[in-house]
Scaffold this active site. Sequence first.
Site, mmCIF file in Angstrom:
data_model
loop_
_atom_site.group_PDB
_atom_site.id
_atom_site.type_symbol
_atom_site.label_atom_id
_atom_site.label_comp_id
_atom_site.label_asym_id
_atom_site.label_seq_id
_atom_site.Cartn_x
_atom_site.Cartn_y
_atom_site.Cartn_z
ATOM 1 N N TYR A 61 14.844 31.019 5.297
ATOM 2 C CA TYR A 61 13.719 31.835 5.761
ATOM 3 C C TYR A 61 13.852 32.162 7.245
ATOM 4 O O TYR A 61 14.194 31.294 8.048
ATOM 5 C CB TYR A 61 12.407 31.085 5.551
ATOM 6 C CG TYR A 61 12.015 30.927 4.105
ATOM 7 C CD1 TYR A 61 11.783 32.036 3.287
ATOM 8 C CD2 TYR A 61 11.875 29.663 3.550
ATOM 9 C CE1 TYR A 61 11.413 31.885 1.965
ATOM 10 C CE2 TYR A 61 11.498 29.486 2.225
ATOM 11 C CZ TYR A 61 11.268 30.615 1.435
ATOM 12 O OH TYR A 61 10.908 30.455 0.134
ATOM 13 N N HIS A 67 -7.036 -7.090 12.356
ATOM 14 C CA HIS A 67 -5.775 -6.360 12.438
ATOM 15 C C HIS A 67 -5.529 -5.988 13.890
ATOM 16 O O HIS A 67 -6.441 -5.550 14.592
ATOM 17 C CB HIS A 67 -5.866 -5.108 11.555
ATOM 18 C CG HIS A 67 -4.550 -4.413 11.347
ATOM 19 N ND1 HIS A 67 -3.407 -5.079 10.950
ATOM 20 C CD2 HIS A 67 -4.199 -3.101 11.471
ATOM 21 C CE1 HIS A 67 -2.413 -4.194 10.832
ATOM 22 N NE2 HIS A 67 -2.861 -3.005 11.142
ATOM 23 N N ARG A 91 -11.208 0.319 13.934
ATOM 24 C CA ARG A 91 -10.877 1.054 12.714
ATOM 25 C C ARG A 91 -11.790 0.613 11.582
ATOM 26 O O ARG A 91 -12.581 1.388 11.084
ATOM 27 C CB ARG A 91 -9.394 0.855 12.346
ATOM 28 C CG ARG A 91 -8.996 1.650 11.119
ATOM 29 C CD ARG A 91 -7.505 1.601 10.826
ATOM 30 N NE ARG A 91 -7.041 0.307 10.353
ATOM 31 C CZ ARG A 91 -5.806 0.081 9.920
ATOM 32 N NH1 ARG A 91 -4.906 1.060 9.906
ATOM 33 N NH2 ARG A 91 -5.449 -1.120 9.501
ATOM 34 N N ARG A 108 0.520 -11.165 6.838
ATOM 35 C CA ARG A 108 0.469 -9.932 6.029
ATOM 36 C C ARG A 108 1.612 -9.040 6.452
ATOM 37 O O ARG A 108 1.510 -8.280 7.405
ATOM 38 C CB ARG A 108 -0.813 -9.140 6.342
ATOM 39 C CG ARG A 108 -2.107 -9.749 5.941
ATOM 40 C CD ARG A 108 -3.222 -8.717 6.036
ATOM 41 N NE ARG A 108 -3.297 -8.033 7.310
ATOM 42 C CZ ARG A 108 -4.042 -8.429 8.337
ATOM 43 N NH1 ARG A 108 -4.801 -9.509 8.253
ATOM 44 N NH2 ARG A 108 -4.046 -7.742 9.454
ATOM 45 N N LYS A 116 0.845 -1.205 0.000
ATOM 46 C CA LYS A 116 0.000 0.000 0.000
ATOM 47 C C LYS A 116 0.882 1.258 0.000
ATOM 48 O O LYS A 116 2.069 1.189 0.345
ATOM 49 C CB LYS A 116 -0.908 -0.013 1.227
ATOM 50 C CG LYS A 116 -0.179 0.040 2.554
ATOM 51 C CD LYS A 116 -1.124 -0.249 3.721
ATOM 52 C CE LYS A 116 -0.381 -0.208 5.052
ATOM 53 N NZ LYS A 116 -1.171 -0.824 6.134
ATOM 54 N N CYS A 142 13.338 24.359 3.346
ATOM 55 C CA CYS A 142 12.383 25.009 2.443
ATOM 56 C C CYS A 142 11.545 23.947 1.724
ATOM 57 O O CYS A 142 11.722 22.757 1.946
ATOM 58 C CB CYS A 142 13.120 25.859 1.417
ATOM 59 S SG CYS A 142 14.341 26.973 2.136
ATOM 60 N N MET A 143 10.664 24.379 0.852
ATOM 61 C CA MET A 143 9.799 23.424 0.156
ATOM 62 C C MET A 143 10.593 22.483 -0.751
ATOM 63 O O MET A 143 10.314 21.283 -0.810
ATOM 64 C CB MET A 143 8.749 24.170 -0.676
ATOM 65 C CG MET A 143 7.671 23.243 -1.224
ATOM 66 S SD MET A 143 6.437 24.062 -2.225
ATOM 67 C CE MET A 143 5.538 25.006 -1.019
ATOM 68 N N ASP A 144 11.599 23.011 -1.428
ATOM 69 C CA ASP A 144 12.317 22.208 -2.422
ATOM 70 C C ASP A 144 13.818 22.111 -2.173
ATOM 71 O O ASP A 144 14.527 21.491 -2.973
ATOM 72 C CB ASP A 144 12.114 22.813 -3.824
ATOM 73 C CG ASP A 144 10.677 23.206 -4.050
ATOM 74 O OD1 ASP A 144 9.823 22.308 -4.029
ATOM 75 O OD2 ASP A 144 10.410 24.413 -4.205
HETATM 76 C C1 LIG Z 1 -0.536 -1.821 6.838
HETATM 77 C C2 LIG Z 1 -1.180 -3.083 7.238
HETATM 78 C C3 LIG Z 1 -0.426 -4.245 7.421
HETATM 79 C C4 LIG Z 1 1.080 -4.256 7.414
HETATM 80 O O1 LIG Z 1 1.549 -3.755 8.645
HETATM 81 P P1 LIG Z 1 3.115 -3.737 8.975
HETATM 82 O O2 LIG Z 1 3.166 -3.271 10.378
HETATM 83 O O3 LIG Z 1 3.722 -2.761 8.027
HETATM 84 O O4 LIG Z 1 3.609 -5.110 8.769
HETATM 85 C C5 LIG Z 1 -1.113 -5.418 7.650
HETATM 86 N N1 LIG Z 1 -2.463 -5.447 7.715
HETATM 87 C C6 LIG Z 1 -3.219 -4.339 7.564
HETATM 88 C C7 LIG Z 1 -4.698 -4.451 7.655
HETATM 89 C C8 LIG Z 1 -2.613 -3.126 7.332
HETATM 90 O O5 LIG Z 1 -3.370 -2.028 7.210
#
Ligand SMILES: *Cc1c(COP(=O)(O)O)cnc(C)c1O
Length: 383
Positions: free
Chosen positions: A267, A167, A138, A223, A40, A315-317
């Site tokens: 700045y 999760h 969540r 995961r 992600k 700064c920004m860049d």
């Molecule tokens: C982001 C996420 C993960 C991965 O988590 P890590 O701590 O980066 O391993 C697993 N499951 C869900 C639902 C997540 O949102």
Amino acid sequence: MKYPEDRWAWVEIDLDALRDNTRALRRMISRDARMMCVVKADAYGHGAVRCAKAMRSAGADQFAVATVTEGVELRESGISEPIVILSQPPMETIQRIVDYDLAPAVYEQDFALALGECAAAAGKVAPYHLAIDTGMTRIGVNWRDVIELRHSIHFHRGIRCAGTFTHFATADVPRDWDFAMQSRRFSEAVGALRDAGYETGLVHCANTPATIMHPEVHEDMCRVGIGLYGLHPAKETRREIHLRPVMSVRGRITRVERPEVGTGVSYGATYRVPKPNIQICTVPIGYADGLSRTLSGNMDVLVNGERCRQVGRICMDQFMFEVSVNNVRAYRPTRAVESGDVVTVLGNDGNEFISADDMAARRNTINYEVVCDFGLRLEKVYV
Ligand SMILES: *Cc1c(COP(=O)(O)O)cnc(C)c1O
């Protein structure tokens, strides 16, 4: 290696390190269980397509993303493994979910049935993963209402439960009471689904910390996210597995000045040159590139294997840093630098190293945010 032409700044992604981390994590998971790699947010800022392909070559079975657009990007680049969307997307995306064979998290009846209708119209059966809220508050259906939800969508032939997951909010905390509670509620919910005769698909709940520290919750699939990128979710995981940071951030000095004592830098002129023989060097990386402005005057960079102090507001860049030339009192007099010299903001140079954890601590955040931020605008170079 091909460096960007339009700007002297880039993110370096070490695909060897990424593959090593993937294999090291894969080795912690039983051979019967699958490994879902979480890519992600453009693979935590590392570039989702290139990273997913490297992970696939090192043992990834499935991928997880946050949005439908992220899933579509992977499909269009030739990833054919299952792709799960980790939260239930808006209804408006359902046609694309079906077209691209993505598997969304599901926890509402309306969404599930609309997905089923759309899939059926396309002559498909859409896979989904049932998300259960076991205490993080969540996403997901409350663990007490799992059977009721399944019962209300069960009849539809256009959908198929490919996974059941939760999760953890505190998997990174050893011997944590909330983790134990979530784990127990999840087992109960999965048990209830099985007792009621519902297909659960792959049961999964372990993120990186749970994968490393809690083999008892690996279930059918882990995961993993942050560990793939060579970063630890907690200090306790450090002694369990060796990981190599994948991202470095570098630029080149675009200008060197030796201003008079008292001259302001950046700045607000919050920093003024305090003594003669100080070089003020400019680097074309700023807060729009993920170098948080809160680090102003509170970070180092590496040049020619030595640490130098960043000075003035970021700064920004662009940002500036100082080199104290011919400082005879210093243990090792610093060599003068020149325009074009490579500057390391994150990563190593010689024997010196600046870690994402280091930067996160100075920013009062976590390593996850540090790497995500650097993914925003800087061009990526894969090495
Ligand atoms: C982001 C996420 C993960 C991965 O988590 P890590 O701590 O980066 O391993 C697993 N499951 C869900 C639902 C997540 O949102």
